[in-house]
Design a protein around this motif. Structure first.
Motif, PDB file in Angstrom:
ATOM      1  N   ILE A 272       1.315   8.525 -14.009  1.00 43.46           N
ATOM      2  CA  ILE A 272       2.367   8.545 -15.023  1.00 43.46           C
ATOM      3  C   ILE A 272       3.120   9.865 -15.009  1.00 43.46           C
ATOM      4  N   LYS A 273       2.368  10.973 -14.999  1.00 45.15           N
ATOM      5  CA  LYS A 273       3.003  12.289 -15.106  1.00 45.15           C
ATOM      6  C   LYS A 273       3.714  12.703 -13.819  1.00 45.15           C
ATOM      7  N   GLU A 274       3.039  12.466 -12.685  1.00 47.71           N
ATOM      8  CA  GLU A 274       3.521  13.044 -11.439  1.00 47.71           C
ATOM      9  C   GLU A 274       4.433  12.125 -10.636  1.00 47.71           C
ATOM     10  N   TYR A 275       4.485  10.831 -11.015  1.00 46.05           N
ATOM     11  CA  TYR A 275       5.313   9.931 -10.216  1.00 46.05           C
ATOM     12  C   TYR A 275       6.308   9.144 -11.063  1.00 46.05           C
ATOM     13  N   GLU A 276       5.792   8.270 -11.956  1.00 47.21           N
ATOM     14  CA  GLU A 276       6.682   7.353 -12.657  1.00 47.21           C
ATOM     15  C   GLU A 276       7.704   8.065 -13.543  1.00 47.21           C
ATOM     16  N   ILE A 277       7.214   8.929 -14.441  1.00 50.54           N
ATOM     17  CA  ILE A 277       8.113   9.547 -15.416  1.00 50.54           C
ATOM     18  C   ILE A 277       9.102  10.520 -14.761  1.00 50.54           C
ATOM     19  N   PRO A 278       8.656  11.411 -13.842  1.00 49.28           N
ATOM     20  CA  PRO A 278       9.655  12.268 -13.176  1.00 49.28           C
ATOM     21  C   PRO A 278      10.752  11.460 -12.490  1.00 49.28           C
TER      22      PRO A 278
ATOM     23  N   ILE B  79      11.107   5.219 -20.943  1.00 49.21           N
ATOM     24  CA  ILE B  79      10.587   6.568 -21.208  1.00 49.21           C
ATOM     25  C   ILE B  79      10.008   6.657 -22.618  1.00 49.21           C
ATOM     26  N   LYS B  80      10.715   6.048 -23.594  1.00 45.72           N
ATOM     27  CA  LYS B  80      10.234   6.075 -24.982  1.00 45.72           C
ATOM     28  C   LYS B  80       8.894   5.348 -25.109  1.00 45.72           C
ATOM     29  N   ILE B  81       8.814   4.166 -24.496  1.00 49.39           N
ATOM     30  CA  ILE B  81       7.573   3.381 -24.550  1.00 49.39           C
ATOM     31  C   ILE B  81       6.449   4.157 -23.874  1.00 49.39           C
ATOM     32  N   ASP B  82       6.769   4.785 -22.730  1.00 49.06           N
ATOM     33  CA  ASP B  82       5.756   5.538 -22.006  1.00 49.06           C
ATOM     34  C   ASP B  82       5.218   6.696 -22.835  1.00 49.06           C
ATOM     35  N   SER B  83       6.092   7.336 -23.633  1.00 45.55           N
ATOM     36  CA  SER B  83       5.633   8.461 -24.466  1.00 45.55           C
ATOM     37  C   SER B  83       4.623   7.979 -25.499  1.00 45.55           C
ATOM     38  N   ILE B  84       4.833   6.742 -26.009  1.00 40.11           N
ATOM     39  CA  ILE B  84       3.884   6.158 -26.968  1.00 40.11           C
ATOM     40  C   ILE B  84       2.570   5.848 -26.257  1.00 40.11           C
ATOM     41  N   ILE B  85       2.669   5.210 -25.092  1.00 38.65           N
ATOM     42  CA  ILE B  85       1.476   4.850 -24.327  1.00 38.65           C
ATOM     43  C   ILE B  85       0.711   6.100 -23.920  1.00 38.65           C
ATOM     44  N   HIS B  86       1.451   7.173 -23.553  1.00 38.58           N
ATOM     45  CA  HIS B  86       0.799   8.409 -23.116  1.00 38.58           C
ATOM     46  C   HIS B  86      -0.060   8.997 -24.229  1.00 38.58           C
ATOM     47  N   VAL B  87       0.466   8.964 -25.473  1.00 39.69           N
ATOM     48  CA  VAL B  87      -0.300   9.494 -26.609  1.00 39.69           C
ATOM     49  C   VAL B  87      -1.536   8.635 -26.848  1.00 39.69           C
ATOM     50  N   GLU B  88      -1.365   7.309 -26.766  1.00 40.76           N
ATOM     51  CA  GLU B  88      -2.469   6.404 -27.063  1.00 40.76           C
ATOM     52  C   GLU B  88      -3.501   6.341 -25.933  1.00 40.76           C
ATOM     53  N   HIS B  89      -3.023   6.450 -24.669  1.00 40.87           N
ATOM     54  CA  HIS B  89      -3.949   6.359 -23.533  1.00 40.87           C
ATOM     55  C   HIS B  89      -4.386   7.737 -23.039  1.00 40.87           C
ATOM     56  N   LYS B  90      -3.664   8.722 -23.378  1.00 45.22           N
ATOM     57  CA  LYS B  90      -3.865  10.142 -23.080  1.00 45.22           C
ATOM     58  C   LYS B  90      -4.327  10.429 -21.658  1.00 45.22           C
ATOM     59  N   ASP B  91      -5.603  10.274 -21.357  1.00 45.10           N
ATOM     60  CA  ASP B  91      -6.123  10.715 -20.061  1.00 45.10           C
ATOM     61  C   ASP B  91      -6.149   9.622 -19.004  1.00 45.10           C
ATOM     62  N   LEU B  92      -5.723   8.399 -19.375  1.00 46.27           N
ATOM     63  CA  LEU B  92      -5.779   7.310 -18.415  1.00 46.27           C
ATOM     64  C   LEU B  92      -4.518   7.255 -17.571  1.00 46.27           C
ATOM     65  N   ASN B  93      -4.724   7.067 -16.288  1.00 45.44           N
ATOM     66  CA  ASN B  93      -3.620   7.000 -15.332  1.00 45.44           C
ATOM     67  C   ASN B  93      -2.657   8.171 -15.457  1.00 45.44           C
TER      68      ASN B  93
END
Length: 569
Positions: A359-365, A341-355
């Motif tokens: 990420i939001k609707e499946y993996e992280i929940p 989850i921590k790594i994903d939060s970093i990737i989410h900021v850096e990749h923002k609109d990709l996938n």
């Protein structure tokens, strides 16, 4: 019985030690201060010890500062950057390179400094600031018409695209870059960049699951990198061949190549992390599960020691999570979830609109839910019952709210879909000619002639094949751009760009509604068919006009009875 050391003897020994220490320090200072720049640089470039390289790089910088020699100071920071490449310290040395280059008022050195800083940021997964520095370097390169520097920047832009899963676009850029080296003279002039381009193309083919193409360039790279001056890239070509062999299901040979490449790597944490991941996959496919888990743990260990090295760390922790579930180890399950989850939060900021959707609707929940379930289980074993009861209530509320939001969104999307189908069957209203004439200030005959020309243009579907500007369309319709703009604004209630996009979207809706085969195309293929360059541009325009995404529209068409799209009168 040995004699006792007197206080006087002890003082004498201490004075002797201090004297020799002072003498040693002075002699060292004397020796290094009298060295020439050439001698210092020769030691740095020929030494195999990083500690010696670092010491003499600092001596070079100190000597440069004393003598106000900015060129040598800059060179010293470049040496230190090579030692600490792919780390936060590397970023700091890149900053020092930029600052000294600015003082020298050397735009070429400054631009190269920004490129180096971008590379260092890329390797510690700071993708947005990396891109920002690439762009600053590119502005310098454009200004100075420096084609080679622009090529290097394009190389790292492609690497960035690879990192954020734009693999096909990255492959295209790497192919373009290698064309630059078709001339053998250019290869000899820039051997390092030639090899980097070969490796990156080979690596990109692997990323696109084209191992045979990758091996073609890997063989060239191995041959070239065995030359004395280029040996530092040899391990990477060996690793690339290992990845290709893994993709070709030749697991034993792949494992041998990967292990050989790993043994040759030096201070390359990201490359090591990537290599461990491919090795873990090869062992797993070869039914050597224990060894596979071993290398996943090695990736996790790299991340624990240096959290900036997130390459493969998220995927490794998700695979470790499955392993810990299998052996019923809830404590390590929770650790893996927290890290993912921590790594994903970093990737989410850096990749923002990709996938974003996945990420939001499946993996992280799913990970969050599993995290709460594990916390509940551990608390049940260690605390009173009321604590896990509160967690259960909180989780239930979260799921209820999430379900309500999802249902509401689905209802709204269905309403928009049915409205879109209904509107597609309704013949469009004829525009009010009097109102148009009044709004545009043009004559009635002129407005009518432009409207007829526009109607003929719309029915021809030329807008799907040719890129139109206001000027080019006006020329084709035998009017001027000012008149055409006024008529479009008045009759279509939009500017020219939106008018063209809306025609393309209407065409897409019509074809999707009528042609079942067309609905089986990818979004990218549909976008290209109706005249958009990119899938994202098409999706944005479709959503802007209809309020729903094209993928949702296609899904609804496939699950409901298709209603024929009406033709224009």
């Amino acid at each position: 019985m040995p004699s006792k050391i007197t206080q006087l003897d002890l003082k004498g020994i201490l004075l002797l030690i201090l004297f020799f220490t002072f003498f040693f320090v002075c002699s060292q200072q004397l020796n290094t201060s009298t060295l020439s720049y050439h001698h210092i640089e020769n030691i740095i470039e020929n030494s195999k010890s990083d500690s010696i390289k670092e010491r003499f790089s600092n001596i070079l910088i100190t000597k440069g500062k004393v003598e106000n020699n900015l060129e040598k100071i800059n060179k010293g920071y470049n040496y230190l950057l090579e030692i600490y490449s792919h780390s936060q310290k590397g970023v700091e040395y890149a900053d020092s390179i930029i600052q000294t280059a600015k003082k020298m008022k050397d735009e070429n050195l400054t631009s190269r400094g920004y490129l180096k800083k971008g590379i260092e940021l890329f390797y510690i997964a700071k993708y947005k600031p990396a891109l920002k520095n690439y762009m600053i370097a590119n502005n310098f390169a454009l200004k100075k018409e420096n084609s080679f520097l622009r090529l290097k920047i394009k190389h790292y832009i492609a690497s960035l695209k690879n990192a954020v899963h734009e693999k096909e676009e990255a492959l295209k850029l790497f192919k373009e870059n290698l064309l630059f080296f078709n001339d053998s003279n250019i290869q000899r002039k820039h051997p390092k960049q030639y090899l980097r381009s070969l490796f990156s193309l080979s690596n990109s083919y692997n990323a696109n699951h084209l191992p045979d193409s990758s091996l073609t360039y890997t063989k060239i790279g191995i041959k070239e990198s065995l030359k004395e001056t280029n040996k530092y890239l040899y391990p990477f070509f060996v690793l690339s061949s290992g990845v290709s062999l893994k993709l070709k299901n030749q697991y034993n040979t792949a494992i041998d190549s990967l292990l050989k490449g790993i043994s040759l790597l030096k201070n390359q944490k990201k490359a090591l992390s990537d290599s461990y991941f491919f090795l873990s996959e090869a062992y797993s496919m070869n039914n050597e599960k224990i060894k596979s888990i071993k290398y996943l743990k090695k990736i996790d260990s790299i991340y624990d020691k240096d959290p900036t090295v997130i390459s493969r760390a998220k995927k490794a922790n998700i695979l470790l999570l499955k392993y810990y579930e299998k052996i019923n180890d809830p404590i390590n399950q929770l650790k893996s979830i927290k890290k993912a989850i921590k790594i994903d939060s970093i990737i989410h900021v850096e990749h923002k609109d990709l996938n974003k959707k996945i990420i939001k609707e499946y993996e992280i929940p799913n990970l969050l839910l599993k995290k709460e379930q594990l916390i509940k289980r551990l608390n049940k074993e260690n605390t009173a019952s009321k604590n896990w009861f509160i967690i259960l209530i909180f989780t239930s509320c979260f799921l209820i709210i999430f379900s309500i939001v999802s249902v509401k969104k689905n209802i709204n999307n269905k309403k928009k879909y049915h409205l879109l189908i209904k509107n597609s069957q309704t013949n469009p209203e004829k525009s009010n000619i009097t109102k148009t004439v009044t709004a545009t200030g043009l004559s009635e005959d002129l407005v009518k002639s432009i409207q007829l020309a526009l109607e003929k243009f719309e029915n021809s579907n030329k807008f799907t094949k040719k890129k139109y500007t206001l000027h080019s369309l006006a020329k084709e319709l035998k009017t001027n751009s000012s008149y055409l703009s006024k008529v479009i604004n008045s009759t279509k209630n939009s500017n020219f760009s939106n008018y063209i996009n809306n025609l393309k979207i209407d065409f897409a809706i019509k074809k999707l509604t009528e042609d079942k085969k067309f609905r089986s195309y990818t979004i990218k293929a549909i976008a290209e068919e109706v005249g958009f360059n990119k899938a994202q541009s098409f999706s944005t325009a479709f959503n802007k006009k209809t309020g729903i995404n094209p993928s949702y529209f296609i899904k609804q068409l496939n699950t409901t009875k298709t209603i024929k799209y009406s033709q224009k009168p």
